[in-house]
Design an enzyme around this catalytic site. Structure first.
Site, mmCIF file in Angstrom:
data_model
loop_
_atom_site.group_PDB
_atom_site.id
_atom_site.type_symbol
_atom_site.label_atom_id
_atom_site.label_comp_id
_atom_site.label_asym_id
_atom_site.label_seq_id
_atom_site.Cartn_x
_atom_site.Cartn_y
_atom_site.Cartn_z
ATOM 1 C CD GLU A 1 -24.060 -13.500 15.393
ATOM 2 O OE1 GLU A 1 -23.258 -13.952 14.330
ATOM 3 O OE2 GLU A 1 -25.408 -13.967 15.303
ATOM 4 C CB ALA B 1 -20.806 -17.621 6.079
ATOM 5 N N GLY B 2 -20.187 -14.381 5.784
ATOM 6 C CA GLY B 2 -18.846 -13.621 5.535
ATOM 7 C C GLY B 2 -18.130 -13.157 6.669
ATOM 8 C CG HIS B 3 -17.256 -16.106 9.121
ATOM 9 N ND1 HIS B 3 -17.397 -17.083 9.608
ATOM 10 C CD2 HIS B 3 -18.407 -15.846 8.976
ATOM 11 C CE1 HIS B 3 -18.596 -17.762 9.761
ATOM 12 N NE2 HIS B 3 -19.359 -16.793 9.544
ATOM 13 C CD GLN C 1 -25.239 -18.644 7.546
ATOM 14 O OE1 GLN C 1 -25.281 -20.005 7.823
ATOM 15 N NE2 GLN C 1 -24.430 -18.031 6.730
ATOM 16 C CB THR D 1 -21.776 -12.006 2.128
ATOM 17 O OG1 THR D 1 -21.112 -12.669 3.173
ATOM 18 C CG2 THR D 1 -22.031 -12.832 0.867
ATOM 19 N NE ARG E 1 -28.184 -8.014 1.807
ATOM 20 C CZ ARG E 1 -28.930 -8.931 2.099
ATOM 21 N NH1 ARG E 1 -30.306 -9.164 1.832
ATOM 22 N NH2 ARG E 1 -28.384 -10.078 2.566
ATOM 23 N N PRO E 2 -26.356 -2.374 4.017
ATOM 24 C CG PRO E 2 -27.823 -0.423 3.795
ATOM 25 C CD PRO E 2 -27.315 -1.584 2.968
ATOM 26 C CG MET F 1 -19.604 -5.223 17.647
ATOM 27 S SD MET F 1 -18.482 -4.918 16.150
ATOM 28 C CE MET F 1 -19.197 -6.041 15.233
ATOM 29 C CB VAL G 1 -12.690 -2.968 23.117
ATOM 30 C CG1 VAL G 1 -13.132 -3.341 24.349
ATOM 31 C CG2 VAL G 1 -11.097 -3.588 22.897
HETATM 32 P P1 GDP Z 1 -19.064 -12.746 11.303
HETATM 33 O O1 GDP Z 1 -19.890 -13.124 10.103
HETATM 34 O O2 GDP Z 1 -19.702 -13.231 12.942
HETATM 35 O O3 GDP Z 1 -17.769 -13.403 11.229
HETATM 36 O O4 GDP Z 1 -18.935 -11.160 11.456
HETATM 37 P P2 GDP Z 1 -18.482 -10.107 10.103
HETATM 38 O O5 GDP Z 1 -17.010 -10.427 9.933
HETATM 39 O O6 GDP Z 1 -19.478 -10.371 9.192
HETATM 40 O O7 GDP Z 1 -18.800 -9.038 10.904
HETATM 41 C C1 GDP Z 1 -18.192 -8.371 11.975
HETATM 42 C C2 GDP Z 1 -17.401 -6.991 11.748
HETATM 43 O O8 GDP Z 1 -17.294 -6.516 12.828
HETATM 44 C C3 GDP Z 1 -16.055 -7.220 10.773
HETATM 45 O O9 GDP Z 1 -15.975 -6.209 10.058
HETATM 46 C C4 GDP Z 1 -15.069 -7.212 12.144
HETATM 47 O O10 GDP Z 1 -13.747 -6.754 11.487
HETATM 48 C C5 GDP Z 1 -15.581 -6.111 13.029
HETATM 49 N N1 GDP Z 1 -15.456 -6.494 14.448
HETATM 50 C C6 GDP Z 1 -14.987 -7.501 15.310
HETATM 51 N N2 GDP Z 1 -15.068 -7.380 16.563
HETATM 52 C C7 GDP Z 1 -15.343 -5.923 16.576
HETATM 53 C C8 GDP Z 1 -15.187 -5.011 17.819
HETATM 54 O O11 GDP Z 1 -15.174 -5.440 18.992
HETATM 55 N N3 GDP Z 1 -15.404 -3.844 17.649
HETATM 56 C C9 GDP Z 1 -15.698 -3.219 16.075
HETATM 57 N N4 GDP Z 1 -15.820 -1.851 16.216
HETATM 58 N N5 GDP Z 1 -15.811 -3.982 15.177
HETATM 59 C C10 GDP Z 1 -15.525 -5.415 15.225
HETATM 60 P P1 IMO Z 2 -22.325 -14.866 8.630
HETATM 61 O O1 IMO Z 2 -21.804 -16.172 8.776
HETATM 62 C C1 IMO Z 2 -25.778 -12.202 8.232
HETATM 63 C C2 IMO Z 2 -29.250 -13.746 6.279
HETATM 64 C C3 IMO Z 2 -29.724 -13.105 4.801
HETATM 65 C C4 IMO Z 2 -31.142 -13.267 4.995
HETATM 66 C C5 IMO Z 2 -31.311 -14.784 5.376
HETATM 67 C C6 IMO Z 2 -31.390 -15.962 4.344
HETATM 68 O O2 IMO Z 2 -21.447 -14.044 8.010
HETATM 69 O O3 IMO Z 2 -22.894 -14.316 10.174
HETATM 70 P P2 IMO Z 2 -29.379 -16.970 2.641
HETATM 71 O O4 IMO Z 2 -28.758 -16.330 1.694
HETATM 72 O O5 IMO Z 2 -28.696 -17.859 3.803
HETATM 73 O O6 IMO Z 2 -30.649 -17.901 1.942
HETATM 74 O O7 IMO Z 2 -30.248 -15.683 3.537
HETATM 75 O O8 IMO Z 2 -30.138 -15.014 6.276
HETATM 76 N N1 IMO Z 2 -27.958 -14.152 6.197
HETATM 77 C C7 IMO Z 2 -27.006 -13.600 7.069
HETATM 78 N N2 IMO Z 2 -26.930 -12.641 7.643
HETATM 79 N N3 IMO Z 2 -24.650 -13.121 8.268
HETATM 80 C C8 IMO Z 2 -24.756 -13.962 7.639
HETATM 81 O O9 IMO Z 2 -23.563 -15.036 7.872
HETATM 82 C C9 IMO Z 2 -25.881 -14.535 6.800
HETATM 83 N N4 IMO Z 2 -26.173 -15.682 6.122
HETATM 84 C C10 IMO Z 2 -27.240 -15.556 5.695
HETATM 85 O O10 IMO Z 2 -29.402 -11.761 4.702
HETATM 86 O O11 IMO Z 2 -31.751 -12.377 5.578
HETATM 87 MG MG MG Z 3 -20.674 -12.062 8.473
#
Ligand code: GDP
Ligand code: IMO
Ligand code: MG
Length: 443
Positions: free
Chosen positions: A14, A39-41, A229, A305, A308-309, A336, A419
Site C-alpha cells: 500500500e 516485505a518489499g518497502h 504486509q 520482492t 510478479r505482476p 496512488m 499523488v
Molecule cells: P509497501 O510494501 O507498502 O511499502 O509498498 P511497495 O513499495 O511494495 O509498493 C508501493 C509502490 O508504489 C512503490 O513502487 C512506491 O514507490 C510507489 N508509490 C508510493 N506512493 C505512490 C503514489 O502515490 N503514486 C504512485 N504512482 N506510486 C506510488
Molecule cells: P509488503 O510488506 C504483498 C503475500 C504473498 C502471498 C502471501 C503469503 O511489501 O506489503 P509469504 O511469503 O508471506 O508466506 O506469502 O502473502 N505477501 C505480500 N504481498 N506485499 C507484501 O509485503 C507481502 N508479503 C507477503 O504474495 O500471497
Molecule cells: Mg511491498
C-alpha cells in the site's frame, strides 16, 4: 509519548515504506515488528530508489534509531546483502540499527520447505508465497523444537545446536522428497560454517530491543511502528489460508514489538485508492480485464520482492472498513491517487452479494469470499493529472468527491493523500493535524 503505527489495510504494497520514510524525522525510533524479507518497502529519495526487505524504512535518517524486534523473522544472508548494499550507497546501518536477540532465523531449510507450500493446492489454488521461507520459519517458531533465534548465534552452544537441527532437517526434508541439491544446501557442516560467518558480521547489531523499547516508551520517546504486509493477509484475521504467517493487522504490533497497548495512541491505516493483491486467494473486486491491465501499467503494479505482476481491482470499502476497525485506525492515508486520474469512471465496492443476499461484512471463509459479488457505486473520474498537487485545495473537485465517499464508507477521515512515489508528492489534510503529524517542508 506517542506510539504511532503505519498499517497496510489491504493485501500489502500500500506504500507503507514511502510513508514511514516520510514521517520518520518526526520520530525517535522506527520499529519493524513482524514479517521478514517477504516485505518489499520502496523509499524514493530524490533520484535514489531503495527497496527495503528487512531493514526498517527509517534507515535513511541517521538521527532515527531503527529496531527489528522479536516478532520479525530474519534471513541473515539476505539481511547482510541488504546492509552491504545500503553501505555501498552511503547508508551505514551499524550506526542506527539494533536487531533483537529474540528474533527467529529463516534458515536455508525454510526456503526449501516454502517450495512445498507453493507446490500444494489448497482450496483450489496455490498460496503463491514470496518463497522467502516465512511460513516454515514461523511454523518452527511455534513448534519450538527446530527453532533458531538470533541469540543462538552468539552462544557458545551455537555449533552444536545448529548442527543438530540441520541433521534433523536433512532427514525430515529427505523423507518429504526434497531434491538432492536442496539437501546439499543444508548439509550440517555447511550450515554451521554459515552461522559462524553470520555471527561475525552481525554480532555488533544483535542485542536486546524489548527493554530498550520499554525504556523509550517510559522516557516519552516518539515511536513509529512499521507494519509489513497488509491486514487482509493477517494469519488470524485475513483471507485465510491465503495469508502470510504473522499478525499483519494493527493487532500484531504489541506482540511482535513487545510493547503493551497503553503506549499506542495513533494508527495510520494505509490503502491504495484502488486494490491490489499478489499471490493466490479471493479478491472480490479484481478486474481481469483491460481496466485492470491499465491500472497495473499506470501504477507500475509489479511486486517489489518477487517482480510478479500484481492483481488489480477497484477499492473495496467493505474489506477496508473491516481492517481499519480491526487495526484501530485513527486516520487513513490514501495512496496512488495519481493512477486513477486517467480513468473515465471509478467504482467503489460498497457491499457484496453472497448467495443471493446483500452483506456488508467480509465473510470468514475463503470459499465464501470467492463467491462474493461486489456491489458497486460508480463515481465519475476527474480526468486531470494530480501528480503536481501539493495541497488539498489544488485537487480537482471530482478527486475530493472520491476521497469523501471513501471516508464515509470506511468511517475514518483521510489524513494523507499521495499523488506519486516521491516524498514531495504527499498532501496532508486538516485531519492529519489531529494525528499530530505535520506536513514536512520542501524535500
Ligand atoms: P509497501 O510494501 O507498502 O511499502 O509498498 P511497495 O513499495 O511494495 O509498493 C508501493 C509502490 O508504489 C512503490 O513502487 C512506491 O514507490 C510507489 N508509490 C508510493 N506512493 C505512490 C503514489 O502515490 N503514486 C504512485 N504512482 N506510486 C506510488
Ligand atoms: P509488503 O510488506 C504483498 C503475500 C504473498 C502471498 C502471501 C503469503 O511489501 O506489503 P509469504 O511469503 O508471506 O508466506 O506469502 O502473502 N505477501 C505480500 N504481498 N506485499 C507484501 O509485503 C507481502 N508479503 C507477503 O504474495 O500471497
Ligand atoms: Mg511491498
Amino acid at each position: 509519548m506517542s506510539g504511532t503505527c503505519v498499517i497496510g489495510l489491504q493485501w500489502g504494497d500500500e506504500a507503507k515504506g514511502k510513508l514511514v520514510d516520510l514521517l520518520a524525522p518526526q520520530f525517535d525510533l522506527v520499529v519493524r515488528y513482524q514479517g521478514g524479507a517477504n516485505a518489499g518497502h520502496t523509499v524514493v529519495a530524490g533520484d535514489e530508489v531503495y527497496k527495503l526487505h528487512h531493514i526498517p524504512s527509517g534507515i535513511l535518517h541517521p538521527e532515527v534509531q531503527n529496531l527489528i524486534t522479536p516478532g520479525v523473522v530474519i534471513n541473515p544472508t539476505t539481511m547482510l546483502d541488504e546492509i552491504n548494499g545500503l553501505a555501498k550507497r552511503g547508508v551505514i546501518c551499524q550506526d542506527n540499527l539494533r536487531i533483537s536477540e529474540r528474533a527467529h532465523l529463516v534458515m536455508p531449510w525454510h526456503m526449501a520447505e516454502d517450495k512445498f507450500i507453493n507446490a500444494t493446492v489448497v482450496r483450489g489454488e496455490s498460496i503463491g508465497t514470496t518463497n522467502r521461507g516465512i511460513g516454515p520459519c514461523y511454523r518452527d517458531k511455534v513448534g519450538r523444537t527446530h527453532a533458531i533465534r538470533m541469540t543462538d548465534l552468539v552462544q557458545s552452544t551455537r555449533d552444536e545446536r545448529i548442527g543438530i537441527v540441520a541433521e534433523q532437517k536433512v532427514t525430515l526434508l529427505g523423507n518429504m522428497g526434497a531434491p538432492q541439491e536442496d539437501l546439499d544446501e543444508i548439509a550440517p557442516d555447511k550450515i554451521v560454517a554459515l552461522a559462524a560467518s553470520w555471527a561475525d558480521q552481525l554480532h555488533g547489531m544483535i542485542g536486546d530491543t524489548t527493554d530498550f523499547l520499554l525504556d523509550a516508551c517510559e522516557a516519552d520517546k516518539r515511536i513509529l511502528f512499521e507494519g509489513a504486509q497488509g491486514a487482509l493477509l493477517d494469519i488470524d484475521h485475513g483471507t485465510f489460508p491465503f495469508v502470510t504467517s504473522s499478525n499483519s493487522s494493527g493487532v500484531g504490533v504489541c506482540a511482535g514489538a513487545g510493547v503493551p497497548p497503553r503506549w499506542i495512541n495513533q494508527v495510520l491505516g494505509v490503502c491504495k485508492a484502488y486494490s491490489t493483491r499478489v499471490g493466490g486467494g479471493p479478491f472480490p473486486t479484481e478486474l481481469e480485464d483491460e481496466t485492470g491491465d491499465r491500472i497495473r501499467k499506470l501504477g507500475n503494479e509489479f511486486g517489489t520482492t518477487t517482480g510478479r505482476p500484481r492483481r488489480c481491482g477497484w477499492f473495496d470499502a467493505v474489506a477496508v472498513r473491516y481492517t481499519a476497525r480491526l487495526s484501530g485506525v485513527t486516520r487513513l492515508a490514501l495512496m496512488m491517487m495519481d493512477v486513477l486520474s486517467h480513468l473515465d469512471e471509478l467504482k467503489v465496492c460498497v457491499a457484496y452479494e453472497l448467495d443471493g443476499e446483500r452483506i456488508e461484512r467480509l465473510p470468514s471463509h475463503a470459499d465464501q469470499i470467492r463467491r462474493c459479488l461486489p456491489i458497486y457505486e460508480t463515481i465519475p473520474g476527474w480526468k486531470q493529472p494530480v501528480d503536481d498537487v501539493r495541497s488539498v485545495d489544488e485537487f480537482p473537485a471530482g478527486a475530493l468527491a472520491y476521497v469523501k465517499r471513501i471516508e464515509e464508507l470506511v468511517g475514518i477521515p483521510v489524513g494523507v493523500l499521495s499523488v506519486g512515489p516521491d516524498r514531495a508528492q504527499t498532501v496532508f489534510t486538516d485531519a492529519a493535524a489531529e494525528l499530530s503529524l505535520q506536513p514536512l517542508g520542501p524535500q
